[in-house]
Scaffold this motif. Structure first.
Motif, PDB file in Angstrom:
ATOM      1  N   GLN A   1       0.825  -1.209   0.000  1.00 10.45           N
ATOM      2  CA  GLN A   1       0.000   0.000   0.000  1.00 10.45           C
ATOM      3  C   GLN A   1       0.860   1.259   0.000  1.00 10.45           C
ATOM      4  OE1 GLN A   1      -3.023  -0.844  -1.055  1.00 10.45           O
ATOM      5  NE2 GLN A   1      -4.065   0.288   0.538  1.00 10.45           N
ATOM      6  N   GLU A   2       1.889   1.228   0.826  1.00 11.66           N
ATOM      7  CA  GLU A   2       2.819   2.360   0.929  1.00 11.66           C
ATOM      8  C   GLU A   2       3.482   2.629  -0.432  1.00 11.66           C
ATOM      9  OE1 GLU A   2       6.799   2.729   3.378  1.00 11.66           O
ATOM     10  OE2 GLU A   2       5.156   2.030   4.679  1.00 11.66           O
ATOM     11  N   LEU A   3       3.995   1.559  -1.049  1.00 11.92           N
ATOM     12  CA  LEU A   3       4.655   1.683  -2.355  1.00 11.92           C
ATOM     13  C   LEU A   3       3.666   2.091  -3.448  1.00 11.92           C
ATOM     14  CD1 LEU A   3       6.913  -1.515  -2.240  1.00 11.92           C
ATOM     15  CD2 LEU A   3       7.705   0.855  -2.127  1.00 11.92           C
ATOM     16  N   PHE A   4       2.453   1.549  -3.353  1.00  8.74           N
ATOM     17  CA  PHE A   4       1.394   1.811  -4.327  1.00  8.74           C
ATOM     18  C   PHE A   4       1.082   3.313  -4.394  1.00  8.74           C
ATOM     19  CE2 PHE A   4      -3.083   1.516  -5.864  1.00  8.74           C
ATOM     20  CZ  PHE A   4      -2.881   0.688  -6.948  1.00  8.74           C
ATOM     21  N   HIS A   5       1.073   3.972  -3.226  1.00  6.04           N
ATOM     22  CA  HIS A   5       0.772   5.415  -3.176  1.00  6.04           C
ATOM     23  C   HIS A   5       1.991   6.267  -3.504  1.00  6.04           C
ATOM     24  CE1 HIS A   5      -3.305   4.764  -1.945  1.00  6.04           C
ATOM     25  NE2 HIS A   5      -2.901   3.948  -1.007  1.00  6.04           N
ATOM     26  N   LYS A   6       3.156   5.689  -3.313  1.00  5.84           N
ATOM     27  CA  LYS A   6       4.395   6.434  -3.541  1.00  5.84           C
ATOM     28  C   LYS A   6       4.875   6.360  -4.995  1.00  5.84           C
ATOM     29  CE  LYS A   6       9.122   6.377  -1.751  1.00  5.84           C
ATOM     30  NZ  LYS A   6      10.062   5.621  -0.924  1.00  5.84           N
ATOM     31  N   ILE A   7       4.639   5.203  -5.646  1.00  9.06           N
ATOM     32  CA  ILE A   7       5.169   4.970  -7.005  1.00  9.06           C
ATOM     33  C   ILE A   7       4.011   4.841  -8.003  1.00  9.06           C
ATOM     34  CG2 ILE A   7       6.573   3.413  -8.431  1.00  9.06           C
ATOM     35  CD1 ILE A   7       7.970   2.497  -5.815  1.00  9.06           C
ATOM     36  N   PRO A   8       3.713   5.916  -8.749  1.00  9.35           N
ATOM     37  CA  PRO A   8       2.597   5.846  -9.709  1.00  9.35           C
ATOM     38  C   PRO A   8       2.720   4.684 -10.702  1.00  9.35           C
ATOM     39  CG  PRO A   8       3.371   8.104  -9.476  1.00  9.35           C
ATOM     40  CD  PRO A   8       4.336   7.243  -8.723  1.00  9.35           C
ATOM     41  N   ASN A   9       3.946   4.348 -11.110  1.00  9.81           N
ATOM     42  CA  ASN A   9       4.128   3.247 -12.054  1.00  9.81           C
ATOM     43  C   ASN A   9       3.708   1.893 -11.461  1.00  9.81           C
ATOM     44  OD1 ASN A   9       4.934   4.498 -14.436  1.00  9.81           O
ATOM     45  ND2 ASN A   9       7.037   4.706 -13.736  1.00  9.81           N
ATOM     46  N   LEU A  10       3.744   1.772 -10.132  1.00  6.63           N
ATOM     47  CA  LEU A  10       3.298   0.524  -9.504  1.00  6.63           C
ATOM     48  C   LEU A  10       1.781   0.390  -9.663  1.00  6.63           C
ATOM     49  CD1 LEU A  10       4.078  -2.042  -7.975  1.00  6.63           C
ATOM     50  CD2 LEU A  10       3.794  -0.772  -5.833  1.00  6.63           C
ATOM     51  N   ARG A  11       1.084   1.524  -9.617  1.00 10.54           N
ATOM     52  CA  ARG A  11      -0.367   1.494  -9.848  1.00 10.54           C
ATOM     53  C   ARG A  11      -0.659   1.040 -11.280  1.00 10.54           C
ATOM     54  NH1 ARG A  11      -0.065   6.176  -6.591  1.00 10.54           N
ATOM     55  NH2 ARG A  11      -0.361   7.683  -8.284  1.00 10.54           N
ATOM     56  N   GLU A  12       0.128   1.566 -12.232  1.00  9.11           N
ATOM     57  CA  GLU A  12      -0.040   1.174 -13.636  1.00  9.11           C
ATOM     58  C   GLU A  12       0.286  -0.302 -13.828  1.00  9.11           C
ATOM     59  OE1 GLU A  12      -1.548   2.928 -15.972  1.00  9.11           O
ATOM     60  OE2 GLU A  12      -1.810   4.332 -14.314  1.00  9.11           O
ATOM     61  N   TRP A  13       1.360  -0.766 -13.174  1.00 11.98           N
ATOM     62  CA  TRP A  13       1.719  -2.179 -13.232  1.00 11.98           C
ATOM     63  C   TRP A  13       0.564  -3.026 -12.677  1.00 11.98           C
ATOM     64  CZ3 TRP A  13       1.935  -5.569  -9.083  1.00 11.98           C
ATOM     65  CH2 TRP A  13       2.362  -6.870  -9.410  1.00 11.98           C
ATOM     66  N   GLY A  14       0.005  -2.599 -11.547  1.00 15.78           N
ATOM     67  CA  GLY A  14      -1.099  -3.326 -10.911  1.00 15.78           C
ATOM     68  C   GLY A  14      -2.303  -3.450 -11.827  1.00 15.78           C
ATOM     69  N   ARG A  15      -2.617  -2.358 -12.520  1.00 17.14           N
ATOM     70  CA  ARG A  15      -3.745  -2.384 -13.458  1.00 17.14           C
ATOM     71  C   ARG A  15      -3.468  -3.343 -14.617  1.00 17.14           C
ATOM     72  NH1 ARG A  15      -5.481   2.870 -11.803  1.00 17.14           N
ATOM     73  NH2 ARG A  15      -3.765   4.024 -12.744  1.00 17.14           N
ATOM     74  N   ALA A  16      -2.252  -3.269 -15.142  1.00 18.75           N
ATOM     75  CA  ALA A  16      -1.872  -4.142 -16.270  1.00 18.75           C
ATOM     76  C   ALA A  16      -1.896  -5.610 -15.839  1.00 18.75           C
ATOM     77  CB  ALA A  16      -0.485  -3.759 -16.785  1.00 18.75           C
ATOM     78  N   TRP A  17      -1.354  -5.901 -14.652  1.00 21.96           N
ATOM     79  CA  TRP A  17      -1.316  -7.283 -14.153  1.00 21.96           C
ATOM     80  C   TRP A  17      -2.737  -7.800 -13.939  1.00 21.96           C
ATOM     81  CZ3 TRP A  17      -3.003  -9.901  -9.817  1.00 21.96           C
ATOM     82  CH2 TRP A  17      -2.527 -11.206  -9.689  1.00 21.96           C
ATOM     83  N   MET A  18      -3.573  -6.964 -13.321  1.00 22.81           N
ATOM     84  CA  MET A  18      -4.949  -7.367 -13.024  1.00 22.81           C
ATOM     85  C   MET A  18      -5.736  -7.617 -14.317  1.00 22.81           C
ATOM     86  SD  MET A  18      -6.383  -7.814 -10.078  1.00 22.81           S
ATOM     87  CE  MET A  18      -6.167  -6.611  -8.823  1.00 22.81           C
ATOM     88  N   SER A  19      -5.526  -6.776 -15.334  1.00 23.30           N
ATOM     89  CA  SER A  19      -6.205  -6.967 -16.626  1.00 23.30           C
ATOM     90  C   SER A  19      -5.801  -8.296 -17.246  1.00 23.30           C
ATOM     91  CB  SER A  19      -5.831  -5.850 -17.607  1.00 23.30           C
ATOM     92  OG  SER A  19      -6.246  -4.625 -17.110  1.00 23.30           O
ATOM     93  N   GLN A  20      -4.509  -8.596 -17.177  1.00 23.56           N
ATOM     94  CA  GLN A  20      -4.016  -9.852 -17.747  1.00 23.56           C
ATOM     95  C   GLN A  20      -4.632 -11.045 -17.011  1.00 23.56           C
ATOM     96  OE1 GLN A  20      -0.095 -11.084 -16.699  1.00 23.56           O
ATOM     97  NE2 GLN A  20       0.259 -12.128 -18.640  1.00 23.56           N
ATOM     98  N   GLN A  21      -4.703 -10.975 -15.675  1.00 26.40           N
ATOM     99  CA  GLN A  21      -5.279 -12.068 -14.884  1.00 26.40           C
ATOM    100  C   GLN A  21      -6.761 -12.253 -15.197  1.00 26.40           C
ATOM    101  OE1 GLN A  21      -3.297 -14.195 -13.033  1.00 26.40           O
ATOM    102  NE2 GLN A  21      -1.835 -12.903 -14.115  1.00 26.40           N
ATOM    103  N   LEU A  22      -7.460 -11.128 -15.359  1.00 28.81           N
ATOM    104  CA  LEU A  22      -8.885 -11.180 -15.681  1.00 28.81           C
ATOM    105  C   LEU A  22      -9.090 -11.868 -17.026  1.00 28.81           C
ATOM    106  CD1 LEU A  22     -11.614 -10.299 -14.577  1.00 28.81           C
ATOM    107  CD2 LEU A  22     -11.341  -8.133 -15.795  1.00 28.81           C
ATOM    108  N   PHE A  23      -8.227 -11.523 -17.988  1.00 24.13           N
ATOM    109  CA  PHE A  23      -8.278 -12.151 -19.310  1.00 24.13           C
ATOM    110  C   PHE A  23      -8.047 -13.662 -19.195  1.00 24.13           C
ATOM    111  CE2 PHE A  23      -5.721 -13.824 -22.840  1.00 24.13           C
ATOM    112  CZ  PHE A  23      -6.644 -13.727 -23.868  1.00 24.13           C
TER     113      PHE A  23
END
Length: 196
Positions: A112-134
């Motif tokens: 959570q700490e890293l997620f709020h600190k590093i915007p690219n981690l949020r983008e990575w999270g979205r990309a990873w989650m989309s791939q898993q959903l697929f």
């Protein structure tokens, strides 16, 4: 740390090196023995793991009390119950090691700490989650559109370690077939490899 397990982050093209370093440094090495639970039904997930070595699976108990495999986790994949971790609710699944497993753990609070600190981690999270959903959507469609033999061959192609190390019963429940049907499919493949 140069573990291959961290390719899960390195494959995302937008991280700056210092961001990657910080994310990787936040992980802690943990080892589980064969048969050991990573997460148990009714408990809340407080971390996720990247599997460096070994094989693990998730399963639920159906309405008849049968254990049904919902997923297999192979090397360099993330072991996670997304709903439990992010919605802060008890899991319905069990996650257990099929072999001895070496993992890299990331605690929820640190994430959570890293997620709020590093915007690219949020983008990575979205990309990873989309791939898993697929992948989950594809798997659910294949359960209805592919024959049991094709589903088995697909698993063999995608995750050969499962065929090598997981018990027949676990593979059969994941494919939605009986142990007997799976034994028959395996025999047919061995005796008629060209037909499949």
């Amino acid at each position: 740390m140069t573990s291959k397990a961290f390719e899960v982050y390195r494959d995302f093209p937008f991280f700056f090196q210092e961001e990657l370093d910080e994310i990787i440094q936040a992980h802690e090495k943990v080892v589980f023995q064969k048969g050991e639970a990573i997460l148990q039904e009714g408990k809340m997930a407080n971390e996720y793991y990247i599997l460096e070595k070994g094989l693990a699976r998730s399963f639920v108990n159906d309405f008849n009390g049968n254990d049904v495999t919902t997923n297999f986790f192979t090397e360099n994949e993330i072991i996670i119950d997304v709903s439990s971790l992010f919605q802060r609710i008890p899991t319905q699944e069990n996650m257990v090691c099929i072999t001895d497993c070496e993992c890299w753990k990331l605690d929820f609070d640190v994430f959570q700490e890293l997620f709020h600190k590093i915007p690219n981690l949020r983008e990575w999270g979205r990309a990873w989650m989309s791939q898993q959903l697929f992948l989950y959507k594809q798997r659910s469609v294949e359960m209805f559109t592919l024959s049991a033999t094709k589903r088995y061959l697909h698993l063999l192609e995608q995750k050969s370690q499962v065929i090598q190390f997981a018990p027949l019963k676990q593979i059969a429940s994941y494919l939605g077939i009986t142990d007997t049907s799976l034994s028959r499919i395996r025999k047919e493949i061995v005796s008629h490899p060209k037909k499949n």
